[in-house]
Motif scaffolding. Structure first.
Motif, PDB file in Angstrom:
ATOM      1  N   GLU A 149       0.831  -1.207   0.000  1.00  0.00           N
ATOM      2  CA  GLU A 149       0.000   0.000   0.000  1.00  0.00           C
ATOM      3  C   GLU A 149       0.864   1.256   0.000  1.00  0.00           C
ATOM      4  N   LEU A 150       1.959   1.223   0.752  1.00  0.00           N
ATOM      5  CA  LEU A 150       2.854   2.377   0.801  1.00  0.00           C
ATOM      6  C   LEU A 150       3.438   2.673  -0.581  1.00  0.00           C
ATOM      7  N   GLU A 151       3.823   1.625  -1.311  1.00  0.00           N
ATOM      8  CA  GLU A 151       4.378   1.833  -2.656  1.00  0.00           C
ATOM      9  C   GLU A 151       3.337   2.501  -3.559  1.00  0.00           C
ATOM     10  N   GLN A 152       2.084   2.082  -3.453  1.00  0.00           N
ATOM     11  CA  GLN A 152       1.022   2.683  -4.259  1.00  0.00           C
ATOM     12  C   GLN A 152       0.797   4.142  -3.868  1.00  0.00           C
ATOM     13  N   LEU A 153       0.827   4.414  -2.575  1.00  0.00           N
ATOM     14  CA  LEU A 153       0.623   5.786  -2.112  1.00  0.00           C
ATOM     15  C   LEU A 153       1.762   6.700  -2.565  1.00  0.00           C
ATOM     16  N   LEU A 154       2.978   6.195  -2.502  1.00  0.00           N
ATOM     17  CA  LEU A 154       4.110   7.013  -2.941  1.00  0.00           C
ATOM     18  C   LEU A 154       4.049   7.261  -4.446  1.00  0.00           C
ATOM     19  N   ALA A 155       3.589   6.277  -5.209  1.00  0.00           N
ATOM     20  CA  ALA A 155       3.412   6.493  -6.645  1.00  0.00           C
ATOM     21  C   ALA A 155       2.384   7.590  -6.893  1.00  0.00           C
ATOM     22  N   ARG A 156       1.339   7.616  -6.064  1.00  0.00           N
ATOM     23  CA  ARG A 156       0.311   8.645  -6.230  1.00  0.00           C
ATOM     24  C   ARG A 156       0.839  10.016  -5.822  1.00  0.00           C
ATOM     25  N   VAL A 157       1.694  10.060  -4.794  1.00  0.00           N
ATOM     26  CA  VAL A 157       2.329  11.326  -4.412  1.00  0.00           C
ATOM     27  C   VAL A 157       3.186  11.842  -5.554  1.00  0.00           C
ATOM     28  N   ARG A 158       3.971  10.963  -6.178  1.00  0.00           N
ATOM     29  CA  ARG A 158       4.830  11.388  -7.297  1.00  0.00           C
ATOM     30  C   ARG A 158       3.996  11.940  -8.441  1.00  0.00           C
ATOM     31  N   LEU A 159       2.882  11.305  -8.724  1.00  0.00           N
ATOM     32  CA  LEU A 159       2.007  11.795  -9.790  1.00  0.00           C
ATOM     33  C   LEU A 159       1.459  13.167  -9.459  1.00  0.00           C
ATOM     34  N   SER A 160       1.072  13.363  -8.214  1.00  0.00           N
ATOM     35  CA  SER A 160       0.503  14.639  -7.803  1.00  0.00           C
ATOM     36  C   SER A 160       1.541  15.755  -7.795  1.00  0.00           C
ATOM     37  N   VAL A 161       2.789  15.402  -7.433  1.00  0.00           N
ATOM     38  CA  VAL A 161       3.852  16.402  -7.347  1.00  0.00           C
ATOM     39  C   VAL A 161       4.503  16.663  -8.709  1.00  0.00           C
ATOM     40  N   ALA A 162       4.194  15.819  -9.693  1.00  0.00           N
ATOM     41  CA  ALA A 162       4.835  15.930 -11.014  1.00  0.00           C
ATOM     42  C   ALA A 162       4.809  17.340 -11.597  1.00  0.00           C
ATOM     43  N   PRO A 163       3.708  18.117 -11.449  1.00  0.00           N
ATOM     44  CA  PRO A 163       3.732  19.477 -12.005  1.00  0.00           C
ATOM     45  C   PRO A 163       4.833  20.350 -11.412  1.00  0.00           C
ATOM     46  N   LEU A 164       5.169  20.116 -10.155  1.00  0.00           N
ATOM     47  CA  LEU A 164       6.184  20.955  -9.508  1.00  0.00           C
ATOM     48  C   LEU A 164       7.595  20.628  -9.965  1.00  0.00           C
ATOM     49  N   VAL A 165       7.870  19.348 -10.225  1.00  0.00           N
ATOM     50  CA  VAL A 165       9.224  18.956 -10.606  1.00  0.00           C
ATOM     51  C   VAL A 165       9.393  18.904 -12.119  1.00  0.00           C
ATOM     52  N   HIS A 166       8.373  19.334 -12.837  1.00  0.00           N
ATOM     53  CA  HIS A 166       8.458  19.338 -14.302  1.00  0.00           C
ATOM     54  C   HIS A 166       9.520  20.342 -14.754  1.00  0.00           C
ATOM     55  N   PRO A 167      10.286  20.021 -15.797  1.00  0.00           N
ATOM     56  CA  PRO A 167      11.349  20.937 -16.252  1.00  0.00           C
ATOM     57  C   PRO A 167      10.849  22.333 -16.606  1.00  0.00           C
ATOM     58  N   LEU A 168       9.602  22.461 -17.019  1.00  0.00           N
ATOM     59  CA  LEU A 168       9.092  23.767 -17.433  1.00  0.00           C
ATOM     60  C   LEU A 168       8.523  24.590 -16.278  1.00  0.00           C
ATOM     61  N   ASN A 169       8.537  24.041 -15.074  1.00  0.00           N
ATOM     62  CA  ASN A 169       8.025  24.794 -13.931  1.00  0.00           C
ATOM     63  C   ASN A 169       8.995  25.932 -13.586  1.00  0.00           C
ATOM     64  N   PRO A 170       8.552  27.186 -13.659  1.00  0.00           N
ATOM     65  CA  PRO A 170       9.469  28.303 -13.407  1.00  0.00           C
ATOM     66  C   PRO A 170       9.712  28.586 -11.931  1.00  0.00           C
ATOM     67  N   MET A 171       8.914  27.963 -11.033  1.00  0.00           N
ATOM     68  CA  MET A 171       9.046  28.239  -9.592  1.00  0.00           C
ATOM     69  C   MET A 171      10.128  27.335  -9.009  1.00  0.00           C
ATOM     70  N   LEU A 172      11.372  27.784  -9.082  1.00  0.00           N
ATOM     71  CA  LEU A 172      12.505  26.941  -8.728  1.00  0.00           C
ATOM     72  C   LEU A 172      12.519  26.555  -7.260  1.00  0.00           C
ATOM     73  N   GLY A 173      12.100  27.478  -6.380  1.00  0.00           N
ATOM     74  CA  GLY A 173      12.086  27.167  -4.958  1.00  0.00           C
ATOM     75  C   GLY A 173      11.143  26.024  -4.643  1.00  0.00           C
ATOM     76  N   ARG A 174       9.931  26.089  -5.185  1.00  0.00           N
ATOM     77  CA  ARG A 174       8.972  25.007  -4.955  1.00  0.00           C
ATOM     78  C   ARG A 174       9.430  23.708  -5.602  1.00  0.00           C
TER      79      ARG A 174
END
Length: 496
Positions: free
Chosen positions: A373-398
């Motif tokens: 279950e933890l592995e599934q939850l972490l996969a869902r966290v990564r999906l949700s956070v993907a917009p922030l770590v995307h190369p085109l995200n200009p908000m470097l601090g976040r």
């Protein structure tokens, strides 16, 4: 991206088997439709029905998958009938299409089955536009859909049901803090609004291929929850379409609709769709675009102008989805990510407690399901956070902070896996200090989720005992999480 697709681990060859079975199931469906004497329209309809039956049905159990597969025609055939009957009534057709979009997204509140039926209903209406289906073709199309779903089911549940030998996947329920019903309702409104924009602008771009724009909007909303996820998915769809069109010029056009070569290339595309879907939406869209080009080659209408039009309509659909998630009842990235992180942290604590019970000799303690279950939850966290770590995200601090959070959550998972491996050893120590360490982990998780300070005390020195070493490593990771999770940046963690 290439490395992630071709070098990514495939435990148990699951993706390989999934893709190979899809090729077999769809090939059988197409062959049966051909033997039944169906026209090219019927064969294409059958092949796409089999593809959807094999791709979209994701219930946790084989029995549930079989029930959902059996229900697909009950949803698809009425929609197909409506689409064919409204073929010459543009206003009624468009309004019905938008109603199918809204109902299909809203159905996600009933879990994987609702999602599968919603996708099948939408794609049935879409295919009717793709093939310009009319009422005189309905008997043949009904037979093609039924025959193809039956063929797909025979391969999936009879010939090669590898899921019977696998444990049911751990599929975490959506976060209670957000509420599945609320999110699906908002997304249904968003998708309908975005599809309405795509439909109107798409018809201004092309009176014949406007449905491509609606289809792009629909698929961008699939498997997304927040505004950021949807925007990133739209970008990836557009990128995959561009690459797929380039391949179409190099691969599909020289074929000139040759049936044998097209069939072989279509099988490669189907394999690519199923094999890469879990790894990269961009790559999946590349194969989908190339497959669409091959089908248009069979229909005798493929050309550079058509491929350029597909790109334009995809851009319209992506724009419609972006405007909808930004302007219509937006679901912020923060609200979704925060809920998934809280769920993951609580699961970390549950894993530690269950493992400690096992080390203490409890016969009924089994941490394995918790780890899954933890592995599934972490996969869902990564999906949700993907917009922030995307190369085109200009908000470097976040972006830096989001990556730090993901790294620390991965550290937690690594310590948990090590702890469970120690617990699996029948000779593992039953050190009484385990209970004390687990209580500290519980306190750290509660402090993180409630916004309180974390006090860590690992008894001063590193421990040689493996279980205690993993627990203290877990404590340190949880303590370090406090800083990035609480750093003010105008909004918590990922912002609006």
């Amino acid at each position: 991206m290439l490395k992630r697709v071709f070098m990514a681990p495939d435990p148990g060859w699951t993706r390989l088997r999934f893709a190979t079975r899809a090729v077999l199931g769809i090939a059988l469906a197409v062959a049966l439709c051909g033997l039944a004497g169906h026209s090219l329209t019927g064969i294409v309809t059958g092949g796409l029905a089999a593809l959807l039956a094999l791709f979209t049905v994701t219930d946790a159990t084989v029995r549930g998958q079989a029930v959902t597969t059996a229900l697909l025609p009950a949803v698809g055939l009425p929609v197909l009938t409506a689409a064919a009957q409204l073929h010459d009534q543009p206003v009624a057709r468009d309004l019905t299409f938008l109603a199918v979009v809204g109902a299909g997204v809203y159905a996600r509140r009933w879990g994987p089955r609702g999602h599968s039926l919603g996708v099948f209903a939408f794609m049935t209406f879409f295919v009717a536009q793709f093939l310009h289906a009319t009422t005189d073709q309905l008997p043949q199309l009904y037979a093609a859909v039924l025959l193809s779903v039956l063929a797909a089911a025979a391969v999936r549940f009879g010939l090669w049901c590898y899921e019977r030998r696998l444990p049911p996947p751990a599929v975490p329920a959506p976060p209670g803090g957000t509420g599945l019903a609320r999110v699906t309702t908002r997304q249904a409104v968003q998708a309908t609004a975005g599809a309405g924009f795509a439909l109107v602008v798409g018809q201004l771009v092309s009176g014949q291929r406007w449905y491509w724009a609606v289809g792009a909007t629909w698929w961008i909303f699939v498997n997304t929850t927040s505004r950021g996820e949807t925007l990133v998915r739209g970008f990836r769809r557009l990128l995959g379409t561009v690459i797929g069109i380039g391949l179409g010029l190099l691969v599909a056009m020289p074929v000139h609709g040759d049936p044998a070569v097209t069939a072989a290339l279509a099988a490669v595309c189907v394999f690519g769709i199923f094999y890469t879907a879990a790894l990269s939406y961009t790559w999946m869209m590349l194969w989908v675009t190339l497959l669409a080009g091959l089908l248009y080659g069979l229909l005798g209408v493929l050309g550079p102008d058509l491929l350029a039009l597909r790109l334009a309509e995809t851009g319209v659909g992506a724009l419609g989805a972006a405007l909808a998630v930004i302007l219509v009842l937006p679901v912020t990235t923060h609200s979704i990510t925060d809920a998934w992180i809280r769920r993951a942290l609580r699961c970390v604590h549950a894993c530690a407690v269950e493992t400690a019970r096992r080390l203490a000799g409890a016969a009924d303690a089994d941490p394995a399901p918790r780890v899954a279950e933890l592995e599934q939850l972490l996969a869902r966290v990564r999906l949700s956070v993907a917009p922030l770590v995307h190369p085109l995200n200009p908000m470097l601090g976040r972006k830096r902070r989001a990556r730090h959070v993901l790294d620390l959550l991965d550290d937690c998972a690594r310590e948990i896996r090590g702890l469970v491996a120690v617990a699996a050893d029948p000779e593992a120590s039953h050190d009484t200090r385990l209970a004390t360490a687990c209580r500290r982990v519980e306190a750290a998780v509660e402090a993180l989720t409630e916004g309180r300070d974390i006090a860590i005390d690992t008894d001063g020195l590193p421990h040689a005992e493996p279980a205690l070493a993993h627990l203290h490593g877990l404590e340190r990771a949880l303590t370090e999480l406090a800083r990035p999770l609480r750093t003010p940046s105008g909004s918590p963690l990922v912002g609006a």
